[in-house]
Design a protein around this motif. Structure first.
Motif, PDB file in Angstrom:
ATOM      1  N   LYS A 113     -35.178  25.372  21.232  1.00  0.00           N
ATOM      2  CA  LYS A 113     -36.009  26.375  21.893  1.00  0.00           C
ATOM      3  C   LYS A 113     -36.578  27.356  20.871  1.00  0.00           C
ATOM      4  O   LYS A 113     -37.756  27.723  20.915  1.00  0.00           O
ATOM      5  CB  LYS A 113     -35.174  27.102  22.940  1.00  0.00           C
ATOM      6  CG  LYS A 113     -35.825  28.364  23.494  1.00  0.00           C
ATOM      7  CD  LYS A 113     -34.831  29.504  23.512  1.00  0.00           C
ATOM      8  CE  LYS A 113     -35.472  30.780  24.023  1.00  0.00           C
ATOM      9  NZ  LYS A 113     -34.640  31.966  23.758  1.00  0.00           N
ATOM     10  N   LEU A 114     -35.744  27.779  19.896  1.00  0.00           N
ATOM     11  CA  LEU A 114     -36.209  28.713  18.872  1.00  0.00           C
ATOM     12  C   LEU A 114     -37.272  28.077  17.978  1.00  0.00           C
ATOM     13  O   LEU A 114     -38.185  28.757  17.514  1.00  0.00           O
ATOM     14  CB  LEU A 114     -35.033  29.189  18.025  1.00  0.00           C
ATOM     15  CG  LEU A 114     -34.058  30.148  18.722  1.00  0.00           C
ATOM     16  CD1 LEU A 114     -32.829  30.381  17.848  1.00  0.00           C
ATOM     17  CD2 LEU A 114     -34.741  31.469  19.029  1.00  0.00           C
ATOM     18  N   ALA A 115     -37.169  26.781  17.723  1.00  0.00           N
ATOM     19  CA  ALA A 115     -38.177  26.096  16.913  1.00  0.00           C
ATOM     20  C   ALA A 115     -39.538  26.125  17.619  1.00  0.00           C
ATOM     21  O   ALA A 115     -40.572  26.352  16.990  1.00  0.00           O
ATOM     22  CB  ALA A 115     -37.746  24.660  16.642  1.00  0.00           C
ATOM     23  N   VAL A 116     -39.546  25.904  18.940  1.00  0.00           N
ATOM     24  CA  VAL A 116     -40.797  25.959  19.702  1.00  0.00           C
ATOM     25  C   VAL A 116     -41.381  27.368  19.659  1.00  0.00           C
ATOM     26  O   VAL A 116     -42.574  27.562  19.396  1.00  0.00           O
ATOM     27  CB  VAL A 116     -40.555  25.515  21.154  1.00  0.00           C
ATOM     28  CG1 VAL A 116     -41.813  25.741  21.996  1.00  0.00           C
ATOM     29  CG2 VAL A 116     -40.148  24.046  21.207  1.00  0.00           C
ATOM     30  N   GLU A 117     -40.545  28.368  19.898  1.00  0.00           N
ATOM     31  CA  GLU A 117     -41.032  29.752  19.897  1.00  0.00           C
ATOM     32  C   GLU A 117     -41.506  30.169  18.512  1.00  0.00           C
ATOM     33  O   GLU A 117     -42.521  30.862  18.367  1.00  0.00           O
ATOM     34  CB  GLU A 117     -39.917  30.682  20.379  1.00  0.00           C
ATOM     35  CG  GLU A 117     -39.551  30.484  21.838  1.00  0.00           C
ATOM     36  CD  GLU A 117     -38.409  31.373  22.285  1.00  0.00           C
ATOM     37  OE1 GLU A 117     -38.267  31.600  23.501  1.00  0.00           O
ATOM     38  OE2 GLU A 117     -37.642  31.849  21.411  1.00  0.00           O
ATOM     39  N   ASP A 118     -40.781  29.750  17.481  1.00  0.00           N
ATOM     40  CA  ASP A 118     -41.173  30.104  16.115  1.00  0.00           C
ATOM     41  C   ASP A 118     -42.496  29.442  15.747  1.00  0.00           C
ATOM     42  O   ASP A 118     -43.354  30.050  15.103  1.00  0.00           O
ATOM     43  CB  ASP A 118     -40.069  29.677  15.145  1.00  0.00           C
ATOM     44  CG  ASP A 118     -40.246  30.296  13.769  1.00  0.00           C
ATOM     45  OD1 ASP A 118     -40.662  31.462  13.697  1.00  0.00           O
ATOM     46  OD2 ASP A 118     -39.976  29.600  12.772  1.00  0.00           O
ATOM     47  N   GLY A 119     -42.678  28.166  16.166  1.00  0.00           N
ATOM     48  CA  GLY A 119     -43.933  27.480  15.896  1.00  0.00           C
ATOM     49  C   GLY A 119     -45.109  28.164  16.565  1.00  0.00           C
ATOM     50  O   GLY A 119     -46.184  28.306  15.974  1.00  0.00           O
ATOM     51  N   LEU A 120     -44.915  28.614  17.804  1.00  0.00           N
ATOM     52  CA  LEU A 120     -45.970  29.358  18.498  1.00  0.00           C
ATOM     53  C   LEU A 120     -46.280  30.664  17.778  1.00  0.00           C
ATOM     54  O   LEU A 120     -47.437  31.070  17.641  1.00  0.00           O
ATOM     55  CB  LEU A 120     -45.543  29.652  19.938  1.00  0.00           C
ATOM     56  CG  LEU A 120     -45.700  28.506  20.941  1.00  0.00           C
ATOM     57  CD1 LEU A 120     -44.964  28.815  22.232  1.00  0.00           C
ATOM     58  CD2 LEU A 120     -47.173  28.241  21.227  1.00  0.00           C
TER      59      LEU A 120
END
Length: 528
Positions: A113-120
């Protein structure tokens, strides 16, 4: 879903190529399965980017970023332009090869989940640093999560973790489960066409769920789908069928049927690749033909490319030597601006046309109308096409020769029977050949990827920008060429009641995410 409209007047690149989304690939590493996936994935990425970076003409991809999720999320490659950055992409793939393949760790449920948010977060930051006009092309992002874990479980994990996250810039989020099935590639069903979204629809979520085999060709074909035109702002082409015969009662003619279609390339033109055997030939590029849709500037909604059906032909009555150029595929449009009733009616009529042509064993002869006539008053030369049905819900379109292009062909007809001794010799040679029922292009290897890789690996002498990679010194390691992201990564959530332990190598990796101040840069330069 986002649908961009960004190409301004006078732009040299079509609007639908501006609509190609930026892409973030998140590799969800799980042991011990990663050891059996790593090599195939890296080889597929290497092959794909050697192709994507070599294609001439408008860029098929805009931005690309790569994250890895192991015991925590890590940005392997911040967002970069794909074209002209093969060296950075190759370095990124090399680093992916070195990811731990053995041992054990305890993955945290929040890491993905953090990877998705960080990518955004990184994507938004990149867009803000671009000039206003260029930033308009980076307004949509597609995120792909590659995982060997059960896809349904990963989808549920993401759905739960992202329910309070602002996903306004996210055009699509898909989970791709890598399985260990035995791949079978045929010409009629490629790995991309075999994907099914039935699983994700059962989950009641907007996250797509797909599966691919743990195989180089399967992964490579999946990535190649990123080169397709994905714009749905308007249909690409109108196929015009002649009006019906006049009725004796009404003495009026029905209006001509217009099938609204999307155009898709069947294969990449060798002329777009440097150093290939057909690199000097542009048979598929006469002025005003279908290929101009991929080369011309943005057109208004009333200037679709049109194919006017002239007559029908028997399938057996067309010699293939009269066809030239690359084939294109027509399919019913998926333009979002049409209402559902019109889309459904259009698809039904398209289906009926494919069925009827196959049943009658007919082809259609159609005349192409150019997208733009320019300022000249002279009528432009027309290109003619044959439209062929297929077993799938598609039509194949190929250019066909006209009188002006024909050369004399005084070839004598074959005598009825060849000499007996020559016939026996040739029959013996033919009997020794291996016979295949169909031609399978996935079994033919032309060594194009190594050629393109070696071509791209040559020094270009191009200066690096502020977004380019810089050599970093890691504790106890040699200098590497890892690129620095522009935004600090989101923190990894520690277990309740415990502070996370960070090794020296992890500290150095975390430091690589931050843009250093001028003082830090000077300190690094002064180090011996």
């Amino acid at each position: 879903m986002y649908h961009g409209r960004t190409a301004g007047k006078g732009s040299a690149i079509p609007a639908h190529f501006y609509q190609q989304p930026s892409r973030l690939l998140i590799v969800h590493v799980t042991l011990p399965s990663w050891s059996g996936i790593c090599s195939n994935l890296c080889e597929a990425l290497q092959n794909f980017f050697s192709l994507a970076c070599s294609l001439m003409g408008p860029s098929r991809m805009s931005l690309f970023s790569l994250y890895m999720v192991q015991n925590q999320h890590e940005c392997i490659l911040p967002f970069v332009q794909v074209k002209g950055n093969f060296a950075r992409l190759q370095t990124c793939i090399s680093e992916l090869r070195m990811v731990q393949t053995e041992g054990c760790f305890r993955p945290q449920n929040t890491s993905l989940k953090l990877a998705v948010e960080d990518g955004l977060q990184q994507f938004k930051q990149y867009s803000r640093h671009m000039p206003t006009r260029a930033a308009l092309t980076y307004t949509a992002l597609e995120i792909t999560v590659l995982t060997s874990q059960p896809g349904k479980e990963v989808v549920r994990q993401l759905e739960e973790g992202l329910k309070n996250t602002d996903l306004v810039r996210l055009r699509r989020l898909q989970v791709v489960e890598i399985t260990n099935g035995v791949p079978e590639y045929t010409e009629s069903a490629s790995p991309v066409e075999e994907f099914s979204n039935d699983e994700s629809s059962l989950l009641g979520t907007d996250i797509d769920l797909q599966t691919i085999d743990n195989d180089i060709v399967g992964m490579e074909t999946f990535f190649k789908a990123w080169l397709h035109n994905s714009g749905t702002d308007q249909e690409h082409l109108h196929l015009l069928l002649p009006s019906g015969r006049s009725s004796n009662l009404s003495r009026t003619k029905e209006s001509p049927m217009c099938l609204k279609c999307d155009l898709q390339e069947r294969l990449l033109s060798p002329s777009l690749l440097p150093g290939t055997a057909d690199g000097s030939m542009r048979m598929d590029d006469p002025k005003g033909d279908l290929s101009t849709i991929y080369q011309m500037p943005s057109q208004s909604s009333d200037s679709h490319y049109k194919l006017q059906v002239v007559k029908a032909l028997k399938f057996s009555g067309v010699c293939e030597s009269l066809m030239y150029g690359l084939p294109f595929i027509l399919r019913p449009t998926s333009c979002w601006q049409l209402d559902w009733d019109e889309l459904e009616t259009n698809q039904k009529h398209f289906h009926a046309l494919c069925h009827s042509l196959q049943k009658r064993e007919w082809l259609l002869l159609a005349k192409g109308e150019p997208l733009s006539r320019g300022s000249t008053q002279r009528a432009p030369a027309s290109t003619f096409y044959v439209v062929m049905p297929s077993p799938s819900l598609t039509l194949l379109v190929k250019a066909v020769a006209t009188r002006e292009l024909m050369l004399p062909s005084p070839f004598p007809l074959l005598p009825e029977d060849p000499p007996d001794d020559s016939l026996r010799t040739v029959e013996s040679l033919l009997d020794s050949l291996e016979l295949e029922d169909t031609y399978n292009p996935f079994q033919i290897w032309s060594h194009l990827y190594p050629h393109l890789t070696s071509t791209l690996a040559k020094p270009q002498g191009r200066p690096q920008s502020s977004w380019e990679s810089r050599p970093l010194r890691k504790t106890g390691q040699l200098l590497t060429n890892r690129a620095r992201a522009t935004v600090a990564p989101l923190p990894v959530t520690p277990a309740p009641g415990r502070a996370p332990k960070v090794s020296g190598a992890q500290k150095a990796t975390s430091k690589a995410f931050l843009l250093p101040s001028n003082e830090e840069e000077e300190e690094e330069e002064e180090e011996p």
